[in-house]
Write a protein that holds these residues in place. Structure first.
Motif, PDB file in Angstrom:
ATOM      1  N   GLY A 117       0.809  -1.210   0.000  1.00 15.88           N
ATOM      2  CA  GLY A 117       0.000   0.000   0.000  1.00 15.88           C
ATOM      3  C   GLY A 117       0.843   1.260   0.000  1.00 15.88           C
ATOM      4  O   GLY A 117       2.035   1.240  -0.298  1.00 15.88           O
ATOM      5  N   VAL A 118       0.220   2.359   0.359  1.00 19.10           N
ATOM      6  CA  VAL A 118       0.883   3.654   0.433  1.00 19.10           C
ATOM      7  C   VAL A 118       1.728   3.672   1.710  1.00 19.10           C
ATOM      8  O   VAL A 118       1.261   3.247   2.767  1.00 19.10           O
ATOM      9  N   SER A 119       2.942   4.188   1.612  1.00 23.48           N
ATOM     10  CA  SER A 119       3.810   4.229   2.793  1.00 23.48           C
ATOM     11  C   SER A 119       3.196   5.123   3.869  1.00 23.48           C
ATOM     12  O   SER A 119       2.423   6.032   3.575  1.00 23.48           O
ATOM     13  N   ASN A 120       3.542   4.877   5.113  1.00 23.98           N
ATOM     14  CA  ASN A 120       3.030   5.679   6.225  1.00 23.98           C
ATOM     15  C   ASN A 120       3.408   7.152   6.070  1.00 23.98           C
ATOM     16  O   ASN A 120       2.607   8.036   6.357  1.00 23.98           O
ATOM     17  N   THR A 121       4.619   7.411   5.604  1.00 26.78           N
ATOM     18  CA  THR A 121       5.083   8.793   5.420  1.00 26.78           C
ATOM     19  C   THR A 121       4.207   9.527   4.419  1.00 26.78           C
ATOM     20  O   THR A 121       3.779  10.655   4.663  1.00 26.78           O
ATOM     21  N   VAL A 122       3.921   8.882   3.293  1.00 22.31           N
ATOM     22  CA  VAL A 122       3.086   9.506   2.260  1.00 22.31           C
ATOM     23  C   VAL A 122       1.621   9.533   2.706  1.00 22.31           C
ATOM     24  O   VAL A 122       0.914  10.511   2.455  1.00 22.31           O
ATOM     25  N   ALA A 123       1.157   8.508   3.394  1.00 22.32           N
ATOM     26  CA  ALA A 123      -0.237   8.458   3.859  1.00 22.32           C
ATOM     27  C   ALA A 123      -0.561   9.650   4.753  1.00 22.32           C
ATOM     28  O   ALA A 123      -1.663  10.209   4.688  1.00 22.32           O
ATOM     29  N   GLU A 124       0.383  10.066   5.568  1.00 23.27           N
ATOM     30  CA  GLU A 124       0.167  11.207   6.461  1.00 23.27           C
ATOM     31  C   GLU A 124      -0.023  12.509   5.690  1.00 23.27           C
ATOM     32  O   GLU A 124      -0.617  13.455   6.202  1.00 23.27           O
TER      33      GLU A 124
END
Length: 85
Positions: free
Chosen positions: A44-51
């Motif tokens: 999925g989308v990385s946590n850094t980008v998800a934020e």
């Protein structure tokens, strides 16, 4: 060269991330301009980008919810179709 996180942090456009638990793309009003982030099929989308995502989108599942992910090319095609409607 700028990192994706740096670019996303500097834009004023809405950022739509694709997530299994996002809002139904079929019933979401989408703007004429924005950024769509597609995640890795397995992670999925990385946590850094998800934020950095202002909104979370999902392709609705029908029937029993056993799907873990869609092929990213197929998912992109479905989402782009919805955006163009």
């Amino acid at each position: 060269y700028r990192s994706l996180s740096t670019f996303l942090g500097s834009t004023e456009l809405p950022i739509y991330g694709t997530f299994m638990d996002g809002d139904n793309v079929n019933t979401t009003t989408l703007p004429k301009k924005g950024i769509m982030i597609m995640g890795n099929e397995g992670k999925g989308v990385s946590n850094t980008v998800a934020e950095l995502c202002s909104d979370r989108l999902a392709i609705p599942q029908f029937g029993e919810k056993t799907t873990e992910s869609l092929n990213v090319a197929s998912a992109t095609a479905i989402l782009l179709h919805e955006i163009r409607k």
